[in-house]
Design an enzyme around this catalytic site. Structure first.
Site, PDB file in Angstrom:
ATOM      1  CB  SER A 155       8.766  -8.870  -8.939  1.00 37.96           C
ATOM      2  OG  SER A 155       7.886  -7.776  -9.135  1.00 37.96           O
ATOM      3  CE1 TYR A 168       5.017 -11.418  -6.080  1.00 37.02           C
ATOM      4  CE2 TYR A 168       5.422  -9.065  -6.375  1.00 37.02           C
ATOM      5  CZ  TYR A 168       5.441 -10.359  -6.868  1.00 37.02           C
ATOM      6  OH  TYR A 168       5.891 -10.596  -8.144  1.00 37.02           O
TER       7      TYR A 168
END
Length: 267
Positions: A155, A168
């Site tokens: 990401s 995350y």
């Protein structure tokens, strides 16, 4: 077709980016292992599209309606399931050449409210599962003296802070360092490993955002190319990294975000 004769496992491929990757690899000639944990309808849709693209299929943790499929339970947060997924994929097709670690989850919370359960859920799927799926795949490659490709779907948040998603971000940062380390450790065996880091991608999980102009328009202003990405934007990069064209590339992160990373401002 650049991946003719290859077998690829795409974790978390019942929808969204994972589904797009599975379809694109099938279009490039690969046989594809479809994996899901809790969305059998989405997995069936992926399977249908993989078959339409010309790829052979193997559907993990569920059903496959032809004799080229097989059923495997595979929760990427559970170590035994991860190892079983790799071993059964190899057993079914007789080989495994490409591992795409796509499955991932996120939990929204202020840092001071993050529970142990939420922390463990995120880290187990996003990092522990990737770590041990990669380990099992590497063991197979070394045993068979085969080269292989490992592609992690990371990401932009392996670099970009994302308030209220600290677990995350930490999982993606760990993935970045694992990739760099393994590039050095595995390079001598002809095994490459790279990350693909998507930005804002239009998937079903973003439906609420897509239907809220007050949130969507400010986000689009942060993206120099002026649009959300599509799953195939990510899948195209994965297909390249899985091919022989990328044989001299390892230990890198490829950002697919329309320029978001360098232009983002928290609203």
């Amino acid at each position: 077709m650049k991946l003719e004769g290859k077998v690829a496992l795409v974790t978390g491929s019942s929808g969204g980016i994972g589904q797009g990757i599975a379809i694109r690899l099938a279009q490039e000639g690969a046989s594809v292992v479809v994996n899901y944990r809790s969305n059998p309808e989405g997995a069936e849709e992926t399977l249908s599209k993989v078959k339409a693209a010309g790829g052979k299929c193997h559907m993990a943790e569920g059903f496959c309606d032809n004799d080229r499929g097989y059923s495997i339970g595979a929760d990427l947060g559970m170590l035994d399931d991860v190892r079983h997924l790799i071993s059964q994929s190899i057993e079914h097709f007789g080989r495994l050449d490409i591992l795409v670690n796509n499955a991932g989850i996120e939990k929204h919370a202020d840092f001071w409210d993050v529970t142990e359960a939420d922390y463990e859920a995120v880290m187990n799927v996003n990092f522990k599962g990737v770590f041990f799926a990669t380990q099992a795949f590497v063991k197979y490659l070394l045993q068979e003296k085969k080269q292989g490709r490992i592609i992690n779907i990371s990401s932009v948040h392996e670099e970009l802070p994302f308030p209220h998603f600290t677990a995350y971000c930490a999982s993606k940062g760990a993935l970045k360092m694992m990739t760099r380390n393994l590039a050095v450790e595995l390079g001598g065996y002809g095994i490459t490993i790279n990350n693909v880091a998507p930005g804002a991608i239009e998937t079903p999980i973003n439906k609420k955002l897509l239907n809220d102009p007050e949130k969507l328009l400010p986000l689009l202003k942060n993206i120099p190319l002026g649009r959300l990405g599509q799953p195939n934007d990510v899948a195209a990069m994965v297909a390249f990294l899985a091919s022989e064209d990328a044989g001299y590339i390892t230990g890198s992160t490829f950002v697919v975000d329309g320029g978001l990373l360098w232009n983002y401002q928290e609203q």
